[in-house]
Design an enzyme around this catalytic site. Structure first.
Site: not given
Ligand code: ACO
Length: 436
Positions: A268, A307, A363
């Site tokens: 995460h 994702h 990210d």
């Protein structure tokens, strides 16, 4: 207009049931009536990891993962990132509309006046080991705020709830900065109320002996944009924790600490730290093909790729890539960017990643910017937790005012033993070996 329905025939009984379809969903509880007899509990749905289950109705954030769309309260993320400040977006997420000029001034003033930590909280943080991970410090300290504000458990007192939300949003950067300075052995810097949310955060992070900290405006704006991009993302793992823990009516500090704990995981929010470790491991552009081969052979994942929802380019990653260029004009180019760009180029052409619809996520580039700004990788997830606190609180608040919500309690499909015969401890090994 006639109600949309779904007809189901149970082959065990030959009975047909008609279930209502509302907003593209079937109510899982409607399946309970499908039974083989009075002893039967009724049909349940089985959905490990919530792959196809809506756990709530929400009007906060909209994502279309196939088309790469993200909107907060109806506004495209690109527009908010370009035109708003983080606290403006925070107001939007929490209250549903963009603030007027007067509302924004009041809101900024309120948050600014809740940035100070109680001295006992400061002492609490000083007790952490010198090498404690800043994210673990943040999670524990947010939970510890519950001891400072015991009235926070009155979650249905709306004024009280709002006060605790302002405290959480105001204090997050202070806790984050303190955990950072603790790991460096530097003294805590108190907030400066003249500064904006992100400038003040930078002040608390980096002020040394100068009488007044002056943040570089490009870097302060970049941080503000990154905060906007990370503020909410509907029912992600940590938001789900926030709603689940909050559904038991735990106070907002303990609930937020639980959500932050979920965020710390490498699958995460912890992924941006892992991206940097991965880029370090790759070392140079030339090693990228070999690394990709390793991933395709099943040895590890390409961190910052893939994702659960986006099966297209993550719209946040696009904005971050643009922001990176602005930051590098001030800080100089982070050499890791070349490795990241090469990784992205090859992965986006490779059949393995294309067929699985694996694209860079938020990210992938954020860590590279944070590193160029001077943050250690251990701080990256903390930088994610600060803005995401707003999203968690918006989700929590919505959950508390939703009359359909109750304490979150999934069912299970039990696969263990039927009733077993108890064996006294002295006979256990004997019986086991006798039955071999
Ligand atoms: N690198 C290589 N292969 C991958 C990656 C990756 N980053 N992500 C998924 N895959 C592969 C899986 O191995 C699987 O392959 P298979 O069909 O041959 O078994 C397929 O793609 C589907 O992946 P799942 O794991 O089923 O996808 P899921 O939706 O469960 O996982 C997740 C999503 C956890 C984000 C995953 O893509 C991942 O681990 N990515 C790396 C970690 C990361 O960047 N996390 C940040 C997410 S963004 C955020 O939380 C803020």
């Amino acid at each position: 207009m006639a109600q949309d329905t779904l007809a189901i025939t149970d082959s065990r009984t030959n009975r047909t049931y008609t279930l209502s379809i509302d907003q593209g969903t079937i109510r899982a509880m409607d399946f309970r009536q499908i039974r083989t007899g009075p002893e039967d509990f009724g049909l349940m749905t089985y959905d490990p990891a919530f792959m196809n289950t809506a756990s709530c109705q929400s009007s906060i954030t909209f994502i279309d993962g196939e088309r790469g769309i993200l909107r907060y309260r109806g506004y495209p993320i690109e527009l908010l990132a370009e035109r708003c400040t983080f606290l403006e977006v925070a107001y939007l997420l929490l209250f549903g509309d963009l603030p007027t000029d007067i509302e924004l001034k009041q809101w900024v003033n309120d948050i600014t006046h809740h940035t100070m930590l109680h001295e006992t909280t400061k002492k609490f943080m000083e007790g952490f080991r010198y090498d404690a991970h800043p994210m673990a410090m943040l999670v524990s300290t947010v939970a510890a705020l519950s001891t400072v504000y015991p009235e926070a458990r009155e979650i249905y007192d709306l004024n009280n709830r709002l006060l605790q939300m302002k405290r959480l949003i105001g204090k997050m950067p202070s806790i984050a900065a303190m955990s950072y300075r603790h790991s460096l052995g530097f003294p805590y810097v108190y907030p400066d109320n003249d500064l904006s949310y992100t400038e003040n955060f930078m002040n608390m992070l980096w002020k040394m002996v100068e009488p007044k900290y002056v943040a570089n405006p490009v870097l302060a704006r970049a941080l503000d944009i990154l905060f906007i991009l990370h503020a909410d993302h509907e029912q992600n793992c940590s938001a789900n924790v926030m709603r689940s823990v909050g559904s038991a009516h735990a106070d907002p500090y303990l609930t937020t600490a639980a959500a932050a704990a979920a965020l710390s995981g490498p699958l995460h929010g912890g992924a941006n730290e892992e991206v940097l470790k991965m880029l370090d491991e790759i070392g140079s552009k030339e090693n990228v093909p070999a690394y990709i081969k390793k991933v395709k052979d099943g040895h590890g994942k390409l961190m910052g790729f893939g994702h659960r929802i986006y099966k297209n380019y993550d719209p946040r990653a696009k904005i971050i890539k643009w922001t990176a260029e602005q930051v590098f004009q001030v800080t100089g180019r982070n050499p890791k960017l070349d490795i990241a760009l090469e990784l992205e180029r090859i992965a986006l052409e490779d059949e393995y990643f294309v067929s699985r619809k694996l694209y860079p996520n938020v990210d992938f580039y954020s860590g590279i910017i944070y590193q160029a700004m001077g943050f250690k990788p251990e701080m990256f997830t903390v930088l994610f937790a600060i803005p995401r606190t707003v999203g968690w609180l918006a989700q929590w608040q919505e959950m508390l005012s939703d009359t359909e919500q109750k304490i979150a309690r999934p069912r299970q499909v039990y696969t263990g033993h039927e009733t077993r015969q108890f064996v006294p401890i002295g006979q256990r090994g004997v019986l086991a070996s006798a039955s071999l």
